[in-house]
Design a protein around this motif. Sequence first.
Motif, PDB file in Angstrom:
ATOM      1  N   GLY A  71      86.775  38.060  83.543  1.00  0.00           N
ATOM      2  CA  GLY A  71      85.366  38.052  83.162  1.00  0.00           C
ATOM      3  C   GLY A  71      85.122  37.020  82.079  1.00  0.00           C
ATOM      4  N   ILE A  72      83.882  36.923  81.645  1.00  0.00           N
ATOM      5  CA  ILE A  72      83.522  36.015  80.562  1.00  0.00           C
ATOM      6  C   ILE A  72      83.905  36.663  79.241  1.00  0.00           C
ATOM      7  N   SER A  73      84.632  35.914  78.393  1.00  0.00           N
ATOM      8  CA  SER A  73      85.141  36.505  77.149  1.00  0.00           C
ATOM      9  C   SER A  73      84.359  36.076  75.914  1.00  0.00           C
ATOM     10  N   LEU A  74      83.288  35.317  76.094  1.00  0.00           N
ATOM     11  CA  LEU A  74      82.418  34.908  74.994  1.00  0.00           C
ATOM     12  C   LEU A  74      80.972  35.187  75.395  1.00  0.00           C
ATOM     13  N   GLU A  75      80.045  34.895  74.498  1.00  0.00           N
ATOM     14  CA  GLU A  75      78.642  35.079  74.858  1.00  0.00           C
ATOM     15  C   GLU A  75      78.208  34.027  75.865  1.00  0.00           C
ATOM     16  N   ALA A  76      77.286  34.392  76.732  1.00  0.00           N
ATOM     17  CA  ALA A  76      76.724  33.500  77.737  1.00  0.00           C
ATOM     18  C   ALA A  76      75.339  34.012  78.064  1.00  0.00           C
ATOM     19  N   GLY A  77      74.657  33.328  78.972  1.00  0.00           N
ATOM     20  CA  GLY A  77      73.345  33.795  79.406  1.00  0.00           C
ATOM     21  C   GLY A  77      73.448  35.158  80.058  1.00  0.00           C
ATOM     22  N   PHE A  78      72.371  35.917  79.993  1.00  0.00           N
ATOM     23  CA  PHE A  78      72.394  37.287  80.498  1.00  0.00           C
ATOM     24  C   PHE A  78      72.786  37.328  81.966  1.00  0.00           C
ATOM     25  N   HIS A 255      79.794  42.544  59.239  1.00  0.00           N
ATOM     26  CA  HIS A 255      79.874  43.432  60.387  1.00  0.00           C
ATOM     27  C   HIS A 255      81.200  43.270  61.110  1.00  0.00           C
ATOM     28  N   LEU A 256      81.536  44.291  61.866  1.00  0.00           N
ATOM     29  CA  LEU A 256      82.795  44.291  62.603  1.00  0.00           C
ATOM     30  C   LEU A 256      82.908  43.091  63.535  1.00  0.00           C
ATOM     31  N   GLY A 257      81.791  42.690  64.169  1.00  0.00           N
ATOM     32  CA  GLY A 257      81.822  41.612  65.154  1.00  0.00           C
ATOM     33  C   GLY A 257      81.872  40.214  64.586  1.00  0.00           C
ATOM     34  N   GLY A 258      81.874  40.063  63.268  1.00  0.00           N
ATOM     35  CA  GLY A 258      82.010  38.748  62.667  1.00  0.00           C
ATOM     36  C   GLY A 258      80.883  37.815  63.058  1.00  0.00           C
ATOM     37  N   THR A 259      81.236  36.567  63.406  1.00  0.00           N
ATOM     38  CA  THR A 259      80.213  35.565  63.684  1.00  0.00           C
ATOM     39  C   THR A 259      79.491  35.798  65.002  1.00  0.00           C
ATOM     40  N   PHE A 260      79.929  36.768  65.821  1.00  0.00           N
ATOM     41  CA  PHE A 260      79.122  37.171  66.975  1.00  0.00           C
ATOM     42  C   PHE A 260      77.811  37.798  66.503  1.00  0.00           C
ATOM     43  N   CYS A 261      77.760  38.233  65.245  1.00  0.00           N
ATOM     44  CA  CYS A 261      76.562  38.886  64.710  1.00  0.00           C
ATOM     45  C   CYS A 261      75.597  37.901  64.053  1.00  0.00           C
ATOM     46  N   THR A 262      75.935  36.622  64.054  1.00  0.00           N
ATOM     47  CA  THR A 262      75.048  35.625  63.465  1.00  0.00           C
ATOM     48  C   THR A 262      74.068  35.124  64.521  1.00  0.00           C
ATOM     49  N   ASP A 263      73.093  34.335  64.090  1.00  0.00           N
ATOM     50  CA  ASP A 263      72.070  33.824  65.003  1.00  0.00           C
ATOM     51  C   ASP A 263      71.988  32.299  64.843  1.00  0.00           C
ATOM     52  N   PRO A 264      72.489  31.523  65.828  1.00  0.00           N
ATOM     53  CA  PRO A 264      73.094  31.993  67.077  1.00  0.00           C
ATOM     54  C   PRO A 264      74.529  32.470  66.834  1.00  0.00           C
ATOM     55  N   PRO A 265      75.043  33.282  67.754  1.00  0.00           N
ATOM     56  CA  PRO A 265      76.428  33.734  67.614  1.00  0.00           C
ATOM     57  C   PRO A 265      77.403  32.559  67.649  1.00  0.00           C
ATOM     58  N   ARG A 266      78.500  32.677  66.917  1.00  0.00           N
ATOM     59  CA  ARG A 266      79.563  31.676  66.946  1.00  0.00           C
ATOM     60  C   ARG A 266      80.859  32.376  67.359  1.00  0.00           C
ATOM     61  N   TRP A 267      81.773  31.603  67.925  1.00  0.00           N
ATOM     62  CA  TRP A 267      82.800  32.205  68.756  1.00  0.00           C
ATOM     63  C   TRP A 267      84.184  32.229  68.127  1.00  0.00           C
ATOM     64  N   GLN A 268      84.400  33.149  67.262  1.00  0.00           N
ATOM     65  CA  GLN A 268      85.757  33.509  66.876  1.00  0.00           C
ATOM     66  C   GLN A 268      85.901  34.996  67.182  1.00  0.00           C
ATOM     67  N   HIS A 269      86.880  35.349  68.001  1.00  0.00           N
ATOM     68  CA  HIS A 269      87.105  36.761  68.287  1.00  0.00           C
ATOM     69  C   HIS A 269      87.686  37.457  67.075  1.00  0.00           C
TER      70      HIS A 269
END
Length: 269
Positions: A71-78, A255-269
């Motif tokens: 599956g997709i492991s980062l953010e993408a379009g809905f 937050h637990l999700g780190g930079t996934f919680c920023t706007d726009p999200p940034r990709w460090q797991h």
Amino acid sequence: MTAPRTVLLTGAAGGLGTLMRELLPPYGYRLRLFDRRPVEGEPDAITAELADTRALREAVRGVDAVIHLAGISLEAGFEEIVRANIEGVHHLYEAAREAGVRRVVFASSNHAVGFTPRPADGSGAIPVGAPRRPDTYYGLSKGFGEDLASLYWDRHGIETVSVRIGSCLPEPASVRMLSIWLSPADCARLLHAALTAPDVGHTVVYGSSANTRLWWDLSSARALGYDPQDDSEPYAEALLAAQGALDPANPGHAHLGGTFCTDPPRWQH
């Protein structure tokens, strides 16, 4: 449950899949590999999309269990997330049901609860039963996968361990990762426990090593027989010197999700 002999590993060409291709066979597993991309050095791997239900039915035929990393492991379009992570996991469970496969290990993510405030210290305070607070469409899809796994247990008797993986890398790459790091060796230990523990029904666990700065509760993983051996602390001094301590005023730190919680999200797991 007797240790499965043949396990379908989806997402076998990805970063985590590549690590597990090396680390799982010593536990006695014969891996059948599946990915949308060719798996280097593995001519017998099945190359297909999760939308290819015929290929999925062939892939699950005769296996004892499935480890679903694809599956997709980062953010993408809905729409992309829906196709790969929502429709894709449904196709996987339907193929497993039709083939009579009784155990799935589903790669969920810490991003299913990403907007949960992080503990102020390494108290391991976040329970696995904390309300889901997804930080992205990606995190939302992982919550859907957990619920789908629960449905297929209650309705069809397929057992699943949903593993909310932190950051599985050879070593942590950020100060945040000191709290959620899952060493590759511990990941293999956790997947082995998830495949072999008896009577799991649908169980959700956090996936990390025994980190000194741990943010979440590993008790449900330990109940499966998981005995983590690694700790991120040897990396702490260098990371803190290079990056500084986490700042609670920074949304990517709070937050637990780190930079996934920023706007726009940034990709460090």
